[in-house]
Design a protein around this motif. Structure first.
Motif, mmCIF file in Angstrom:
data_model
loop_
_atom_site.group_PDB
_atom_site.id
_atom_site.type_symbol
_atom_site.label_atom_id
_atom_site.label_comp_id
_atom_site.label_asym_id
_atom_site.label_seq_id
_atom_site.Cartn_x
_atom_site.Cartn_y
_atom_site.Cartn_z
ATOM 1 N N GLY A 132 -4.222 9.898 -11.203
ATOM 2 C CA GLY A 132 -5.444 9.113 -11.154
ATOM 3 C C GLY A 132 -6.693 9.970 -10.979
ATOM 4 O O GLY A 132 -7.756 9.622 -11.479
ATOM 5 N N ASN A 133 -6.596 11.082 -10.267
ATOM 6 C CA ASN A 133 -7.815 11.790 -9.876
ATOM 7 C C ASN A 133 -7.917 13.250 -10.301
ATOM 8 O O ASN A 133 -9.010 13.779 -10.394
ATOM 9 N N CYS A 134 -6.807 13.898 -10.503
ATOM 10 C CA CYS A 134 -6.870 15.327 -10.785
ATOM 11 C C CYS A 134 -6.569 15.648 -12.250
ATOM 12 O O CYS A 134 -7.029 16.630 -12.792
ATOM 13 N N LYS A 135 -5.777 14.770 -12.885
ATOM 14 C CA LYS A 135 -5.235 15.087 -14.196
ATOM 15 C C LYS A 135 -6.299 15.262 -15.268
ATOM 16 O O LYS A 135 -6.063 15.926 -16.268
ATOM 17 N N SER A 136 -7.476 14.642 -15.044
ATOM 18 C CA SER A 136 -8.518 14.810 -16.051
ATOM 19 C C SER A 136 -8.951 16.272 -16.135
ATOM 20 O O SER A 136 -9.484 16.688 -17.143
ATOM 21 N N HIS A 167 -8.426 12.584 -26.524
ATOM 22 C CA HIS A 167 -8.801 12.533 -25.099
ATOM 23 C C HIS A 167 -7.857 11.649 -24.283
ATOM 24 O O HIS A 167 -7.331 12.076 -23.271
ATOM 25 N N ALA A 168 -7.670 10.391 -24.741
ATOM 26 C CA ALA A 168 -6.850 9.464 -23.960
ATOM 27 C C ALA A 168 -5.369 9.654 -24.277
ATOM 28 O O ALA A 168 -4.511 9.412 -23.445
ATOM 29 N N GLY A 169 -5.052 10.120 -25.496
ATOM 30 C CA GLY A 169 -3.659 10.319 -25.901
ATOM 31 C C GLY A 169 -3.148 11.679 -25.486
ATOM 32 O O GLY A 169 -2.444 11.828 -24.495
ATOM 33 N N ALA A 170 -3.529 12.711 -26.230
ATOM 34 C CA ALA A 170 -2.970 14.041 -25.995
ATOM 35 C C ALA A 170 -3.324 14.573 -24.595
ATOM 36 O O ALA A 170 -2.481 15.119 -23.910
ATOM 37 N N TYR A 171 -4.575 14.416 -24.171
ATOM 38 C CA TYR A 171 -4.957 14.957 -22.865
ATOM 39 C C TYR A 171 -4.825 13.938 -21.737
ATOM 40 O O TYR A 171 -5.126 14.235 -20.584
ATOM 41 N N GLU A 172 -4.399 12.732 -22.078
ATOM 42 C CA GLU A 172 -4.108 11.688 -21.079
ATOM 43 C C GLU A 172 -5.228 11.486 -20.068
ATOM 44 O O GLU A 172 -4.976 11.292 -18.888
ATOM 45 N N ILE A 173 -6.457 11.558 -20.519
ATOM 46 C CA ILE A 173 -7.563 11.274 -19.596
ATOM 47 C C ILE A 173 -7.588 9.761 -19.354
ATOM 48 O O ILE A 173 -7.519 8.978 -20.296
ATOM 49 N N LYS A 233 -10.380 4.815 -17.223
ATOM 50 C CA LYS A 233 -11.393 4.461 -16.227
ATOM 51 C C LYS A 233 -12.273 5.653 -15.857
ATOM 52 O O LYS A 233 -13.339 5.486 -15.298
ATOM 53 N N TYR A 234 -11.815 6.871 -16.173
ATOM 54 C CA TYR A 234 -12.630 8.057 -15.923
ATOM 55 C C TYR A 234 -13.905 7.982 -16.760
ATOM 56 O O TYR A 234 -14.970 8.392 -16.308
ATOM 57 N N CYS A 235 -13.793 7.450 -17.987
ATOM 58 C CA CYS A 235 -14.971 7.339 -18.843
ATOM 59 C C CYS A 235 -15.576 5.937 -18.803
ATOM 60 O O CYS A 235 -16.772 5.773 -18.731
ATOM 61 N N HIS A 236 -14.709 4.916 -18.897
ATOM 62 C CA HIS A 236 -15.230 3.539 -18.906
ATOM 63 C C HIS A 236 -15.284 3.059 -17.460
ATOM 64 O O HIS A 236 -14.419 2.320 -16.992
ATOM 65 N N ILE A 243 -19.911 2.368 -21.995
ATOM 66 C CA ILE A 243 -19.635 3.563 -22.795
ATOM 67 C C ILE A 243 -20.128 4.736 -21.938
ATOM 68 O O ILE A 243 -21.207 4.672 -21.363
ATOM 69 N N PRO A 244 -19.309 5.788 -21.797
ATOM 70 C CA PRO A 244 -19.688 6.871 -20.875
ATOM 71 C C PRO A 244 -21.000 7.548 -21.268
ATOM 72 O O PRO A 244 -21.286 7.709 -22.446
ATOM 73 N N SER A 245 -21.763 7.955 -20.276
ATOM 74 C CA SER A 245 -22.988 8.707 -20.540
ATOM 75 C C SER A 245 -22.595 10.158 -20.836
ATOM 76 O O SER A 245 -21.511 10.595 -20.460
ATOM 77 N N PRO A 246 -23.462 10.919 -21.508
ATOM 78 C CA PRO A 246 -23.182 12.323 -21.836
ATOM 79 C C PRO A 246 -22.833 13.143 -20.588
ATOM 80 O O PRO A 246 -22.085 14.116 -20.656
ATOM 81 N N ASN A 247 -23.391 12.721 -19.473
ATOM 82 C CA ASN A 247 -23.058 13.295 -18.185
ATOM 83 C C ASN A 247 -21.555 13.498 -17.988
ATOM 84 O O ASN A 247 -21.094 14.557 -17.558
#
Ligand code: HEC
Ligand code: HEC
Ligand code: HEC
Ligand code: HEC
Ligand code: HEC
Ligand code: HEC
Length: 419
Positions: A46-50, A255-261, A264-267, A278-282
């Motif tokens: 949930g928190n580190c994998k990104s 991003h969401a598939g191969a890197y499994e981000i 909710k990290y973005c949305h 939609i995530p900000s460039p930040n």
């Protein structure tokens, strides 16, 4: 006397000190039990994998064997709770890795308890001990989207064709029988009346001119026309499979598939409110200050926020990235993400399809009123660990045998979905 007392005191103090110390050192030992490992897995995912993988460098270092490289386990506890502070205190190791990773800032997890961080380390240790398995990419085959259940339409066509063929054959056979009968009757002596009936001019043109035939034809044309119009009206504003080209070639598959981000990290809005956002460039910049700097697609992000890679500075000149909106309900309808994702515990994929396999996002569901209602009729309310529903559940159980569906809590009331 006095001396005895004193030595007693010293003894008990030593004991207390010993116990405290052993507790402290106990608390900083990485647990090995299955419960801690699985708790750690959930926290890590949930928190580190990104940013971290166990055996692979991503935004941050691979975490396998981290307890061996850092000064101490206690150091990790401090670091995870507040990396910026650790760096600011001038800690030698902290500054070393910070510089090694081009000064990218790791998120602070201030609310974490020691036990939680230790469980993450337990998970990392357990994962690191596993033998390497070749990474199997997630299946990329398109999941059949909204396919019709039941008989495939090619079968239906064959059946209709067969029936028409049989009808034609029957007409031909009947025609043959009629002409045979006529021949037979003409060989006999018939009265004037009978003769007229047998030899009446029953031709194709008399059939097409008959009022019965005209009625049937007009009826069929009107029915087909009506059905087409209704279908057309129902599909106004419905744009399933809408897949516009986006200004930056952002891939969910990557991003969401191969890197499994995590979605909710973005949305970030999905758990809190109506909009998923939609995530900000930040958010992109958390990673892309480092990753793929040279890519023209990534440079579009830099251009939008006025970032200069060479000097790592911002010019202050900004313009929005104009993402094309894909999902869009008409203004008359109210839809809330938190209600569905947070309270209802519905997976994003139930409504949005296998986004993690889409190179370019497309609208997967119909988003019609019928689609909402249909799900509200079928889906049970998620009442688990939700005290809000306790009373309602009781009342429902005493009145009905079936499980409580969304329709039972008012999910079909017009005003719930319409302003
Ligand atoms: C936004 C990205 C990001 C997230 C999220 C993140 N980290 Fe980090 N982490 C980093 C980076 C980058 C570094 C390297 C040091 C630096 O640049 O600050 C790092 C360094 C570390 C280190 C030191 C590793 C070493 O080899 O010296 C540990 C331990 C660590 N992170 C643990 C965690 C844990 C546990 C979590 C989840 C609770 C986490 N990190 C979440 C980016 C992240
Ligand atoms: C790294 C950030 C990131 C992650 C992770 C991510 N998304 Fe997205 N998402 C975006 C961006 C940027 C867009 C807008 C561009 C586009 O449509 O591709 C977007 C668009 C979408 C849209 C279409 C929005 C519209 O315009 O209607 C949906 C639906 C969506 N994401 C769902 C998901 C789901 C479900 C996941 C998890 C499986 C996920 N996203 C993971 C960044 C992300
Ligand atoms: C948690 C880290 C992370 C975040 C956040 C993130 N990305 Fe990425 N992105 C990556 C990684 C990793 C790659 C793959 C790099 C590679 O292929 O070597 C990548 C690749 C890309 C690429 C392909 C670049 C190329 O030319 O191959 C684009 C475009 C991209 N990201 C856009 C975005 C956008 C837009 C956002 C914000 C909405 C975003 N990314 C957020 C990690 C991230
Ligand atoms: C019950 C169905 C449902 C679920 C579950 C769901 N969505 Fe949506 N989503 C929708 C609908 C409907 C819209 C269109 C909303 C509108 O136009 O107001 C939408 C719109 C979006 C958008 C476009 C921008 C916005 O904020 O409206 C994004 C991004 C998105 N969803 C992401 C997600 C993510 C990520 C998840 C999972 C965490 C998720 N959705 C779960 C139905 C759903
Ligand atoms: C995948 C199934 C699903 C779909 C599709 C779906 N919903 Fe829901 N909806 C739920 C569930 C489950 C709940 C109950 C959440 C809860 O526990 O409060 C709910 C609750 C609601 C509520 C609150 C009802 C109440 O009485 O509190 C509204 C409003 C709502 N949905 C609107 C919509 C709209 C509008 C759409 C279509 C755009 C839609 N939903 C599509 C499953 C769905
Ligand atoms: C679960 C949510 C939900 C409930 C309950 C609901 N609607 Fe709707 N309704 C929608 C959504 C979403 C749309 C927009 C769908 C679209 O554009 O195809 C819509 C569209 C409509 C439209 C416009 C039709 C069109 O094609 O533009 C009318 C009229 C309408 N609803 C009336 C009602 C009435 C009357 C009730 C109560 C009997 C009701 N709705 C209950 C979600 C709901």
């Amino acid at each position: 006397m006095m001396k005895d007392r004193l030595s007693d005191l010293v003894k008990s103090l030593t004991l207390v000190l010993f116990i405290t110390l052993s507790f402290a050192s106990f608390a900083q030992e990485i647990p090995t039990d299955a419960a801690a490992i699985s708790a750690g897995e959930a926290l890590f995912n949930g928190n580190c994998k990104s940013c971290h993988r166990v055996k692979q460098k991503l935004v941050g270092p691979a975490l396998a064997g981290v307890e061996g490289r850092v000064p101490s386990v206690a150091w990790i506890l401090d670091w995870v709770k507040n990396p910026a502070k650790k760096i600011a205190t001038g800690d030698e190791y902290a500054n070393k890795i910070y510089n090694e990773y081009n000064k990218s800032q790791m998120t602070a997890f201030t609310a974490y308890k020691d036990a939680q961080i230790l469980s993450i380390l337990a998970y990392v240790k357990a994962e690191a001990a596993k033998p390497d398995v070749a990474a199997v990419p997630t299946g990329s085959g398109d999941v059949a989207g909204g396919g019709n259940a039941g008989i495939p339409s090619s079968y239906l066509n064959a059946i209709v064709g067969g029936m028409i063929l049989i009808l034609v054959l029957m007409v031909v056979i009947l025609g043959l029988i009629v002409s045979a009968l006529k021949k037979f009757l003409n060989q006999k002596e018939l009265s004037e009346d009978d003769n007229q009936i047998v030899n009446s001019p029953y031709t194709f043109s008399t059939v097409t001119k008959s009022s019965g035939f005209i009625f049937v034809v007009i009826f069929i044309i009107a029915a087909v026309g009506f059905k087409t119009t209704i279908d057309g009206l129902y599909s106004i504003g419905v744009q399933q499979d809408y897949q516009p080209k986006q200004p930056i070639a952002f891939s969910h598959k990557l991003h969401a598939g191969a890197y499994e981000i995590n979605c909710k990290y973005c949305h970030t809005g999905v758990l809190k409110g109506k909009q998923a956002n939609i995530p900000s460039p930040n958010i992109c910049m958390n990673c892309h200050t480092q990753i793929k700097q040279e890519s023209p697609e990534i440079q579009k992000i830099y251009a939008a926020i006025g970032y200069d890679v060479k000097t790592a500075s911002y010019s202050g000149k900004q313009k929005p990235i104009e993402w094309v909106r894909i999902h869009n309900l008409p203004d008359l309808a109210y839809f809330n993400h938190a209600q569905h994702v947070n309270v209802g515990a519905i997976e994003c994929q139930t409504c949005h399809g296998p986004i993690q396999e889409m190179e370019v996002v497309k609208q997967y569901s119909l988003l019609t009123m019928g689609w909402c209602i249909d799900c509200h009729r079928k889906t049970e309310v998620n009442t688990k660990d939700n005290a809000y529903y306790d009373k309602l559940n009781e009342l429902h159980a005493s009145a009905k045998k079936s499980k409580m569906k969304v329709e039972d809590i008012g999910g079909l009331e017009c005003a719930k979905c319409h302003y």
